[in-house]
Design a protein around this motif. Sequence first.
Motif, short mmCIF file in Angstrom:
data_model
loop_
_atom_site.label_atom_id
_atom_site.label_comp_id
_atom_site.label_asym_id
_atom_site.label_seq_id
_atom_site.Cartn_x
_atom_site.Cartn_y
_atom_site.Cartn_z
N LYS A 28 37.82 38.89 -12.65
CA LYS A 28 36.42 39.32 -12.76
C LYS A 28 36.29 40.68 -12.10
O LYS A 28 36.82 40.91 -11.03
CB LYS A 28 35.55 38.28 -12.07
CG LYS A 28 34.09 38.38 -12.38
CD LYS A 28 33.40 37.08 -12.06
CE LYS A 28 32.36 37.25 -11.00
NZ LYS A 28 31.83 35.97 -10.52
N LYS A 58 20.79 35.41 -16.19
CA LYS A 58 22.26 35.51 -16.22
C LYS A 58 22.74 36.87 -15.71
O LYS A 58 21.98 37.84 -15.73
CB LYS A 58 22.76 35.32 -17.66
CG LYS A 58 22.47 33.93 -18.22
CD LYS A 58 23.07 33.73 -19.60
CE LYS A 58 22.51 34.59 -20.68
NZ LYS A 58 21.09 34.44 -20.98
N VAL A 64 32.55 37.98 -18.29
CA VAL A 64 32.20 36.70 -17.69
C VAL A 64 30.67 36.65 -17.62
O VAL A 64 30.03 37.59 -17.16
CB VAL A 64 32.80 36.58 -16.26
CG1 VAL A 64 32.22 35.37 -15.54
CG2 VAL A 64 34.32 36.47 -16.33
N TYR A 82 27.57 34.70 -15.97
CA TYR A 82 27.25 33.83 -14.84
C TYR A 82 25.81 33.34 -14.99
O TYR A 82 24.89 34.15 -15.14
CB TYR A 82 27.43 34.64 -13.54
CG TYR A 82 27.04 33.89 -12.29
CD1 TYR A 82 28.00 33.22 -11.53
CD2 TYR A 82 25.71 33.86 -11.86
CE1 TYR A 82 27.64 32.53 -10.38
CE2 TYR A 82 25.35 33.16 -10.71
CZ TYR A 82 26.32 32.50 -9.98
OH TYR A 82 25.96 31.82 -8.85
N ASN A 128 24.77 26.31 -18.24
CA ASN A 128 26.13 26.71 -18.64
C ASN A 128 26.81 25.55 -19.36
O ASN A 128 27.45 25.75 -20.40
CB ASN A 128 26.94 27.14 -17.41
CG ASN A 128 28.31 27.69 -17.77
OD1 ASN A 128 28.49 28.29 -18.84
ND2 ASN A 128 29.29 27.48 -16.89
N ARG A 152 29.41 27.57 -13.29
CA ARG A 152 28.35 28.53 -13.64
C ARG A 152 28.81 29.67 -14.53
O ARG A 152 28.03 30.58 -14.80
CB ARG A 152 27.80 29.17 -12.35
CG ARG A 152 26.93 28.25 -11.55
CD ARG A 152 26.41 28.98 -10.33
NE ARG A 152 25.64 28.07 -9.51
CZ ARG A 152 24.37 27.80 -9.69
NH1 ARG A 152 23.69 28.40 -10.64
NH2 ARG A 152 23.75 26.93 -8.91
N GLU A 153 30.06 29.66 -14.96
CA GLU A 153 30.58 30.82 -15.69
C GLU A 153 31.21 30.45 -17.03
O GLU A 153 31.94 29.47 -17.13
CB GLU A 153 31.66 31.53 -14.85
CG GLU A 153 31.10 32.20 -13.61
CD GLU A 153 32.22 32.70 -12.71
OE1 GLU A 153 32.04 33.77 -12.11
OE2 GLU A 153 33.26 32.00 -12.60
#
Length: 237
Positions: free
Chosen positions: A3, A13, A25, A27, A51, A77-78
């Motif tokens: 990342k 987000k 990515v 989140y 997510n 969360r990703e």
Amino acid sequence: MEKREKLYEGKAKIVYATDEPDKVVIYFKDDTTAFDGVKKEEIGGKGVINNAISSLIFELLNKRGIPTHYIKKLSAREMLAKRVEIIPVEVVVRNFASGSFTRRYGIPEGTKLEKPLVETFWKNDELHDPLVCAEHIELLKLADLRDVEEMKKIALQVNEILKAFFAAKNILLVDFKLEFGKTPDGKLVLADEISPDSCRLWDAETKKKLDKDVFRHDLGDLREVYNELLKRLQEEG
Ligand code: UDP
């Protein structure tokens, strides 16, 4: 995959670059907003649920041949997605009257529409996302009209897939909003998220709301409702 720097932060987000130029990515935050950000609250765990729901729906759509940005779920969360340039036109599909449609045309909430209606809105916070037709989109140079036709076609296909998916869980897909983007090689793909933040979902029997309207209109505990929805979507069958 590593990342890297933050590329963009929106209301719900954050998008990060990765060491691969064509991947990002995404989140999912807990921030919950409504009415153009006027109503705002942090709801612990909402990002995790959204997510999970978005990933589950994008996996289904990928499997059914719909071109999407989704690659895989990375963590609670990703998600990993293809990097895209978002087209500033939101596509809304409606099966039943609700929200801005009922206000705009005076049709009572819950009225079944004879056939799915596709609407396009200009993604523009300052102007409160006005409704736009093809002529506006062309004049304002928001998108290529051939892309808009393709977006509407894909939106109707997504509607059929999701209507059936939710019906099997005894849930009505009232309406939803999609966003599309272009990959660096010019491919049009479905992007953003598909979650109870961007869809209206009602229990088919009780008509209980299982979406962000619970937050918009203070109808109950949003986290509980989203958790119930996720559980129903994860059930086999
Ligand atoms: N929607 C969204 N983001 C927006 C506007 C709408 O995700 O900026 C979703 C909304 O959750 C609903 C559908 O699009 O599922 C149709 O929304 P509507 O036009 O009725 O607007 P609202 O009543 O939310 O103002």
